[in-house]
Every structure is written in structure tokens, then in C-alpha cells.
Scaffold this active site. Structure first.
Site, short mmCIF file in Angstrom:
data_model
loop_
_atom_site.label_atom_id
_atom_site.label_comp_id
_atom_site.label_asym_id
_atom_site.label_seq_id
_atom_site.Cartn_x
_atom_site.Cartn_y
_atom_site.Cartn_z
N GLU A 98 0.84 -1.19 0.00
CA GLU A 98 0.00 0.00 0.00
C GLU A 98 0.88 1.24 0.00
OE1 GLU A 98 -3.40 -1.97 2.93
OE2 GLU A 98 -2.49 -0.05 3.45
N HIS A 154 -0.97 3.15 8.92
CA HIS A 154 -2.03 2.15 8.74
C HIS A 154 -1.49 0.87 9.35
CE1 HIS A 154 -4.66 -0.56 5.98
NE2 HIS A 154 -5.15 -0.46 7.20
#
EC number: 3.1.21.1
Length: 282
Positions: A98, A154
Site C-alpha cells: 500500500e 495504517h
């Protein structure tokens, strides 16, 4: 004369509103070409992001940045203000990766510096973060505090307590590198429900760091689904930054309510709501 005074007051109010800085962190689930190819969903995302001066977008799956560029182009078409972006490289321990992407209004903020936190040897399996923070220092001349740092995270759900705990080491690293502790930690920390339990909080150092304030409380619900979990957080560190935060501005943006859409349509955007905070005008 009275009309002139009213006009001047109105102009001053508009200037003050424009000079505050609204910042958000938004996990847009699996953001990439597929999501941007859906015109309805893309339009909703634009209508959410245009509310902010800086947005940290997480869960970006877009190595060539084509969907990010498309999003920023649509933002620039929808807004009278210019938007730019800064992206990390794809981050992750295996083939699943990501990016952290900062989308910001380039007329009122600028990027001064950025770096990746070195959390250990990834290939050796001794690194701490699944997606190590991509740390950015911003200049914001219109706000009370004209420079601040954003540390994104995250967290991997299975290691959320350890990753949140390690943010204290990132805090020290930023101070050593840039000589400032005016730092926002923000993102989808997975900081609630089964991922971080009440029994685990006392051992998480960032929670008890006296220079930091957790702006999104444990009682918040940042999920679009039927769960009630405060996964997404904003933590403000440093006395100058904490004083620069507009009182009561930290909140969850329930876009399902503001856009007046059904839950299934909200879930097509993301399973997370953005969390946000505003910095006071100069």
C-alpha cells in the site's frame, strides 16, 4: 457606512475561515483504478476530499499513481483552489503493498521535507511496522503554527498494539532529525475492539506520553459498518501544536449522513469514515 462595515466584517470572516487548516486522515478501502473508474464513487470521494486542506489517504493500491492523478485532477476541477499530492513508495512485507498519499492545497501549504522511518530489517523479519511511516513536514503560513509534521500509520490489525507502541520511537526519531515535537500521528491504527483491548492500552507508551493528546476518543465510531470501533485516530504532540488546534474540531466525518446516502453506497466508498482536525488561523 454601516454597509461598508458589514462588508469588511464579512470579508474578514471569510479570510479567517480560509486561513484555518482542515486536516484529515482517510482510509479509502483498496483505493485504485477500479474505484476511480466508478464515476459515482469517484464523485463522492471528491466531494469528501474537497472539504480538506490536507488529507492523508491510506490503503492506496496504485503503484503507477494513475488513479491518484485522476483523483487530484477531478479535485482541481471541482475546487477553485489547487491541489497537489505526495506519495510514498508501495510499502509492505510481501507482494501486498500500500501507499500513503498526502493530498494538499498547494496554495496554502507546502512540503518542506519527508523521509521513511527506518524500523529495522524487513527481509530479516525484525522490522516493526507492516507499512513504515512516510513522515512529512509541512509549511503552513496561514495558521498559528507555521510548521508541523505528520506521521501516518495504517497498522496491521494483528500487530496494532506493537505498532502503535513503536510510534513513541518515531516521535523520538523526528525530534532528533528535525528538532521539533509538533507532530500529528494519524491514520487507521486499528486501535480498538479486538485489535487493541482495554488491557493492552497501559503498555502502549504513546498513550501516556505527556506531550501528546489523543484527539479522537475511544468512544468514537470511525467505521461505516455495523461495528462500533475507534480504529482511526489523530494524536497531537508538542505544546505549540496542541495550542494551535481549534477547540472541538477533532471529529469523525460521517459522510453517510452528510451525503445522505444509503449504507451500501457508503461502503462502496470505504469501510472507514475520515477523522479530522482543524488548526487555528494566524
Amino acid at each position: 457606512m454601516a454597509r461598508l462595515v458589514l462588508e469588511l466584517l464579512a470579508a474578514a470572516l471569510l479570510l479567517r475561515v480560509a486561513a484555518t487548516l482542515r486536516i484529515s486522515a482517510f482510509n479509502i478501502r483498496t483505493f485504485g483504478d477500479s474505484k476511480m473508474s466508478n464515476q459515482t464513487v469517484a464523485g463522492f470521494i471528491v466531494s469528501i476530499l474537497v472539504q480538506y486542506d490536507i488529507t492523508l489517504v491510506q490503503e492506496v493500491r496504485d503503484a503507477d499513481l494513475s488513479s491518484v492523478k485522476k483523483l487530484v485532477s477531478q479535485l482541481n476541477s471541482a475546487s477553485s483552489y489547487p491541489y497537489s499530492f505526495l506519495s510514498s513508495i508501495p510499502l509492505g512485507r510481501n507482494s501486498y503493498k500500500e501507499q500513503y498519499v498526502f493530498i494538499y492545497r498547494s496554495d496554502i501549504v507546502s512540503v518542506l521535507e519527508s523521509y521513511y522511518y527506518d524500523d529495522g530489517c524487513e527481509s530479516c523479519g525484525t522490522d516493526i511496522f507492516s507499512r513504515e511511516p512516510f513522515i512529512v513536514k509541512f509549511s503552513s503560513p496561514t495558521t498559528q503554527l507555521d510548521e508541523f509534521v505528520i506521521v501516518p500509520l495504517h497498522a496491521e490489525p494483528s500487530s496494532a498494539p506493537a505498532e502503535i507502541n513503536a510510534l513513541t520511537d518515531v516521535y523520538t526519531d523526528v525530534i532528533n532529525k528535525w528538532e521539533t515535537n509538533n507532530i500529528f500521528f494519524m491514520g487507521d491504527f486499528n486501535a480498538d475492539c479486538s485489535y487493541v483491548t482495554a488491557e493492552q492500552w497501559p503498555s502502549i507508551r504513546l498513550r501516556s506520553l505527556s506531550s501528546c493528546e489523543w484527539l479522537i476518543p475511544d468512544s468514537a465510531d470511525t467505521t461505516v459498518t455495523s461495528t462500533d470501533c475507534a480504529y482511526d485516530r489523530i494524536v497531537a504532540c508538542g505544546s505549540a501544536l496542541r495550542q494551535a488546534v481549534e477547540y472541538g474540531s477533532a471529529t469523525v466525518n460521517n459522510f453517510q449522513e452528510t451525503l445522505r446516502i444509503q449504507n451500501k453506497d457508503a461502503l462502496a466508498i470505504s469501510d472507514h469514515f475520515p477523522v479530522e482536525v482543524t488548526l487555528k488561523a494566524r
